[in-house]
Write a protein that holds these residues in place. Sequence first.
Motif, PDB file in Angstrom:
ATOM      1  N   SER A 122       9.189  -1.569  38.488  1.00 54.13           N
ATOM      2  CA  SER A 122       9.810  -1.640  37.162  1.00 54.13           C
ATOM      3  C   SER A 122       9.057  -0.822  36.104  1.00 54.13           C
ATOM      4  O   SER A 122       9.462  -0.806  34.943  1.00 54.13           O
ATOM      5  N   ALA A 123       7.998  -0.125  36.473  1.00 50.83           N
ATOM      6  CA  ALA A 123       7.164   0.614  35.515  1.00 50.83           C
ATOM      7  C   ALA A 123       7.872   1.870  35.011  1.00 50.83           C
ATOM      8  O   ALA A 123       8.601   2.538  35.753  1.00 50.83           O
ATOM      9  N   ARG A 124       7.611   2.179  33.737  1.00 52.59           N
ATOM     10  CA  ARG A 124       8.106   3.403  33.104  1.00 52.59           C
ATOM     11  C   ARG A 124       6.929   3.999  32.340  1.00 52.59           C
ATOM     12  O   ARG A 124       6.543   3.477  31.297  1.00 52.59           O
ATOM     13  N   VAL A 125       6.343   5.064  32.862  1.00 52.33           N
ATOM     14  CA  VAL A 125       5.162   5.661  32.237  1.00 52.33           C
ATOM     15  C   VAL A 125       5.460   7.094  31.848  1.00 52.33           C
ATOM     16  O   VAL A 125       5.905   7.896  32.677  1.00 52.33           O
ATOM     17  N   GLU A 126       5.205   7.414  30.572  1.00 49.99           N
ATOM     18  CA  GLU A 126       5.337   8.775  30.065  1.00 49.99           C
ATOM     19  C   GLU A 126       3.967   9.187  29.548  1.00 49.99           C
ATOM     20  O   GLU A 126       3.596   8.870  28.422  1.00 49.99           O
ATOM     21  N   GLY A 127       3.190   9.827  30.400  1.00 46.56           N
ATOM     22  CA  GLY A 127       1.852  10.252  30.019  1.00 46.56           C
ATOM     23  C   GLY A 127       1.014  10.486  31.250  1.00 46.56           C
ATOM     24  O   GLY A 127       1.445  10.228  32.377  1.00 46.56           O
ATOM     25  N   ASP A 128      -0.169  10.993  31.046  1.00 48.84           N
ATOM     26  CA  ASP A 128      -1.065  11.323  32.148  1.00 48.84           C
ATOM     27  C   ASP A 128      -1.775  10.074  32.653  1.00 48.84           C
ATOM     28  O   ASP A 128      -2.033   9.143  31.893  1.00 48.84           O
ATOM     29  N   ILE A 129      -2.108  10.077  33.947  1.00 48.89           N
ATOM     30  CA  ILE A 129      -2.850   8.982  34.555  1.00 48.89           C
ATOM     31  C   ILE A 129      -4.144   9.543  35.125  1.00 48.89           C
ATOM     32  O   ILE A 129      -4.107  10.481  35.928  1.00 48.89           O
ATOM     33  N   ILE A 130      -5.264   8.997  34.692  1.00 43.16           N
ATOM     34  CA  ILE A 130      -6.575   9.367  35.232  1.00 43.16           C
ATOM     35  C   ILE A 130      -7.090   8.122  35.937  1.00 43.16           C
ATOM     36  O   ILE A 130      -7.163   7.048  35.340  1.00 43.16           O
ATOM     37  N   HIS A 131      -7.439   8.241  37.206  1.00 41.50           N
ATOM     38  CA  HIS A 131      -7.722   7.068  38.023  1.00 41.50           C
ATOM     39  C   HIS A 131      -8.778   7.355  39.070  1.00 41.50           C
ATOM     40  O   HIS A 131      -9.109   8.498  39.338  1.00 41.50           O
ATOM     41  N   LYS A 132      -9.297   6.283  39.668  1.00 40.43           N
ATOM     42  CA  LYS A 132     -10.121   6.390  40.873  1.00 40.43           C
ATOM     43  C   LYS A 132      -9.248   6.099  42.086  1.00 40.43           C
ATOM     44  O   LYS A 132      -9.297   6.793  43.073  1.00 40.43           O
ATOM     45  N   THR A 133      -8.437   5.039  42.010  1.00 35.96           N
ATOM     46  CA  THR A 133      -7.428   4.770  43.034  1.00 35.96           C
ATOM     47  C   THR A 133      -6.107   4.472  42.331  1.00 35.96           C
ATOM     48  O   THR A 133      -6.088   3.901  41.237  1.00 35.96           O
ATOM     49  N   ILE A 134      -5.018   4.851  42.977  1.00 38.73           N
ATOM     50  CA  ILE A 134      -3.698   4.660  42.367  1.00 38.73           C
ATOM     51  C   ILE A 134      -2.703   4.200  43.421  1.00 38.73           C
ATOM     52  O   ILE A 134      -2.816   4.559  44.597  1.00 38.73           O
ATOM     53  N   ALA A 135      -1.749   3.399  42.971  1.00 33.52           N
ATOM     54  CA  ALA A 135      -0.633   2.977  43.818  1.00 33.52           C
ATOM     55  C   ALA A 135       0.622   3.051  42.960  1.00 33.52           C
ATOM     56  O   ALA A 135       0.665   2.500  41.856  1.00 33.52           O
ATOM     57  N   ILE A 136       1.633   3.738  43.468  1.00 33.41           N
ATOM     58  CA  ILE A 136       2.902   3.857  42.756  1.00 33.41           C
ATOM     59  C   ILE A 136       3.989   3.343  43.691  1.00 33.41           C
ATOM     60  O   ILE A 136       4.234   3.927  44.747  1.00 33.41           O
ATOM     61  N   GLU A 137       4.622   2.256  43.284  1.00 31.43           N
ATOM     62  CA  GLU A 137       5.668   1.670  44.108  1.00 31.43           C
ATOM     63  C   GLU A 137       6.954   2.475  43.984  1.00 31.43           C
ATOM     64  O   GLU A 137       7.207   3.126  42.966  1.00 31.43           O
ATOM     65  N   SER A 138       7.764   2.390  45.013  1.00 32.03           N
ATOM     66  CA  SER A 138       9.066   3.040  45.013  1.00 32.03           C
ATOM     67  C   SER A 138       9.917   2.457  43.895  1.00 32.03           C
ATOM     68  O   SER A 138       9.971   1.241  43.719  1.00 32.03           O
ATOM     69  N   GLY A 139      10.547   3.313  43.108  1.00 27.56           N
ATOM     70  CA  GLY A 139      11.365   2.868  41.979  1.00 27.56           C
ATOM     71  C   GLY A 139      10.680   3.035  40.642  1.00 27.56           C
ATOM     72  O   GLY A 139      11.344   2.984  39.605  1.00 27.56           O
ATOM     73  N   ALA A 140       9.367   3.228  40.630  1.00 27.01           N
ATOM     74  CA  ALA A 140       8.651   3.433  39.363  1.00 27.01           C
ATOM     75  C   ALA A 140       9.041   4.784  38.777  1.00 27.01           C
ATOM     76  O   ALA A 140       9.230   5.760  39.500  1.00 27.01           O
ATOM     77  N   HIS A 141       9.167   4.836  37.457  1.00 30.66           N
ATOM     78  CA  HIS A 141       9.481   6.088  36.757  1.00 30.66           C
ATOM     79  C   HIS A 141       8.188   6.593  36.135  1.00 30.66           C
ATOM     80  O   HIS A 141       7.548   5.879  35.362  1.00 30.66           O
ATOM     81  N   PHE A 142       7.812   7.818  36.471  1.00 33.04           N
ATOM     82  CA  PHE A 142       6.561   8.379  35.966  1.00 33.04           C
ATOM     83  C   PHE A 142       6.793   9.829  35.580  1.00 33.04           C
ATOM     84  O   PHE A 142       7.296  10.621  36.365  1.00 33.04           O
ATOM     85  N   GLU A 143       6.437  10.141  34.340  1.00 30.51           N
ATOM     86  CA  GLU A 143       6.539  11.500  33.840  1.00 30.51           C
ATOM     87  C   GLU A 143       5.189  11.891  33.277  1.00 30.51           C
ATOM     88  O   GLU A 143       4.747  11.348  32.275  1.00 30.51           O
ATOM     89  N   GLY A 144       4.500  12.799  33.948  1.00 27.04           N
ATOM     90  CA  GLY A 144       3.174  13.213  33.511  1.00 27.04           C
ATOM     91  C   GLY A 144       2.404  13.768  34.684  1.00 27.04           C
ATOM     92  O   GLY A 144       2.979  14.126  35.707  1.00 27.04           O
ATOM     93  N   SER A 145       1.103  13.801  34.560  1.00 21.90           N
ATOM     94  CA  SER A 145       0.267  14.307  35.643  1.00 21.90           C
ATOM     95  C   SER A 145      -0.713  13.229  36.074  1.00 21.90           C
ATOM     96  O   SER A 145      -0.992  12.298  35.330  1.00 21.90           O
ATOM     97  N   VAL A 146      -1.189  13.378  37.297  1.00 15.78           N
ATOM     98  CA  VAL A 146      -2.131  12.425  37.865  1.00 15.78           C
ATOM     99  C   VAL A 146      -3.415  13.163  38.182  1.00 15.78           C
ATOM    100  O   VAL A 146      -3.385  14.237  38.776  1.00 15.78           O
ATOM    101  N   GLN A 147      -4.542  12.598  37.799  1.00 14.70           N
ATOM    102  CA  GLN A 147      -5.840  13.219  38.061  1.00 14.70           C
ATOM    103  C   GLN A 147      -6.800  12.162  38.562  1.00 14.70           C
ATOM    104  O   GLN A 147      -6.951  11.110  37.941  1.00 14.70           O
ATOM    105  N   ARG A 148      -7.443  12.434  39.694  1.00 10.40           N
ATOM    106  CA  ARG A 148      -8.431  11.509  40.238  1.00 10.40           C
ATOM    107  C   ARG A 148      -9.814  11.880  39.728  1.00 10.40           C
ATOM    108  O   ARG A 148     -10.179  13.048  39.720  1.00 10.40           O
TER     109      ARG A 148
END
Length: 166
Positions: A122-148
């Motif tokens: 159910s997530a809706r993210v508009e922006g960058d994600i900076i993480h050490k570990t990440i999990a994105i479930e099917s159906g999540a809406h994400f607009e941005g970039s991912v950086q580990r």
Amino acid sequence: MFSKTRVTENTRPQQSSGPQPAPEAAAPAAAERTPEATAAPASAPRARTTPSVLSSDLTVVGNIKTQGDIQVEGTVEGDIRAHQLTVGESATIKGEIVGDDVIVHGRVIGRVRGLKVRLTASARVEGDIIHKTIAIESGAHFEGSVQRQEDPLANGGTKKLAPPAE
């Protein structure tokens, strides 16, 4: 059937004939004298507490910072920093969110930084994600970039990511 072995017992010879404190009583006294033993290690597990909850009818304009856990169900216009941050399905956050453990069920408009980041269906993210570990479930809406990064929580350690080229 089971017996105590001599290896685990104190095998030093006693030098005085006076009464000796029990080994259990001597250990805490010795621990109290060393400052390293009294200070909790930085990596010690925290006692779990009930998270602070911002209800769905609450709107906050400004930044929020806590050492504990927080669950947002309402609207926040500002940055949030917490140990564990849960963005509820009805929540909208406009700003940067930072936490050791970030779980997004709702809407985030802004950067997300966390050691563990999880976007649910159910997530809706508009922006960058900076993480050490990440999990994105099917159906999540994400607009941005991912950086580990090894330490995504370091202040100023992340540069703004370039927008996508058109």
